[in-house]
Design a protein around this motif. Sequence first.
Motif, short mmCIF file in Angstrom:
data_model
loop_
_atom_site.label_atom_id
_atom_site.label_comp_id
_atom_site.label_asym_id
_atom_site.label_seq_id
_atom_site.Cartn_x
_atom_site.Cartn_y
_atom_site.Cartn_z
N VAL A 1 39.15 39.71 34.16
CA VAL A 1 39.36 39.19 32.82
C VAL A 1 39.64 37.69 32.89
O VAL A 1 40.59 37.26 33.53
N CYS A 2 38.79 36.90 32.23
CA CYS A 2 38.98 35.44 32.15
C CYS A 2 39.48 35.08 30.75
O CYS A 2 38.88 35.49 29.75
N ILE A 3 40.55 34.34 30.69
CA ILE A 3 41.03 33.80 29.42
C ILE A 3 41.35 32.33 29.67
O ILE A 3 42.34 32.00 30.32
N CYS A 4 40.53 31.45 29.16
CA CYS A 4 40.65 30.02 29.45
C CYS A 4 40.72 29.20 28.17
O CYS A 4 40.19 29.60 27.13
N ILE B 1 51.68 37.24 40.19
CA ILE B 1 50.83 36.05 40.26
C ILE B 1 50.40 35.87 41.71
O ILE B 1 51.21 35.57 42.58
N ARG B 2 49.11 36.07 41.97
CA ARG B 2 48.61 36.06 43.34
C ARG B 2 48.36 34.64 43.86
O ARG B 2 48.58 34.36 45.03
N GLU B 3 47.85 33.79 42.99
CA GLU B 3 47.58 32.41 43.42
C GLU B 3 47.39 31.54 42.19
O GLU B 3 47.15 32.02 41.08
N GLU B 4 47.50 30.24 42.42
CA GLU B 4 47.17 29.25 41.40
C GLU B 4 46.33 28.16 42.05
O GLU B 4 46.58 27.76 43.19
N ILE C 1 42.21 36.04 35.38
CA ILE C 1 42.06 34.61 35.64
C ILE C 1 42.44 33.89 34.35
O ILE C 1 41.74 33.98 33.34
N LEU C 2 43.57 33.20 34.38
CA LEU C 2 44.17 32.65 33.18
C LEU C 2 44.32 31.14 33.31
O LEU C 2 44.94 30.67 34.27
N ARG D 1 45.73 33.37 38.95
CA ARG D 1 45.14 34.68 39.20
C ARG D 1 46.27 35.69 39.36
O ARG D 1 47.18 35.48 40.16
N ALA D 2 46.20 36.77 38.59
CA ALA D 2 47.29 37.74 38.57
C ALA D 2 46.75 39.15 38.38
O ALA D 2 45.61 39.35 37.93
#
Length: 235
Positions: free
Chosen positions: A100-103, A149-152, A128-129, A166-167
């Motif tokens: 899921v992408c929310i940008c 939260i896995r990474e930024e 992916i936020l 990314r979560a």
Amino acid sequence: MEYTEAYPCLTLPDDRLKTAASMVRHDSVAVDVGTDHGYIPIWLLQQKICPFAVASDINKGPLEKARENGIRYGVADRLALYLCDGLDGVEPEKNGVTDVCICGMGGELIGAIVTRSVYVKENRCNLILQPMSSGYELRKGLLADGFCIREERLCQAAGRVYTCIRADYTGSAESYTEGELLTGKRMLQDDPLYPAWIERHIKALHKQIRGREAGGLDTAYERGVLAELERMVRT
């Protein structure tokens, strides 16, 4: 309609979208919420990262543009389009959505879209936020609702630094300091954009402190976070 070299190759317009797209998993089915022109899902389809993708938008105009672009770039038969608010009407079960992408929205709006979706929790979707603002509120809400939260990753567009988060859902609570909620925790500190990212928040805190002092308000909280960020810069 299979994509071939007869169709033009889409180039993502800025590093915000490029960074977000790079965090989508291969062989996934991605949905892009608030898709605007449909650039992310179209790029993912052309690059064969996704065999199928979904685009949604709350407004008819952007969704129609996404439809036109899907035809122009030769991926219309693998792109599902939904006129809806957030994830509420995209039929994720039917389409097998995994990512899921929310940008390009405020962090509080992104958080509201994510936390009201049962599907992303039950299926542990890769989120992916990319918040344009209110990153603190987004991180705090995600963690409170059981997301990890896995990474930024940092990116830059129009002279401003942004983060892509990314979560996924684990149901477990993780502890963040106030400074980590503000700037992120799982971020590569050797990223060349990291100093500018931290400095941006330090400047904002100095401005808040001056404003509160002018109004005769306590600044202990702001000063505590500022001291934490300054330690981050030194380490």
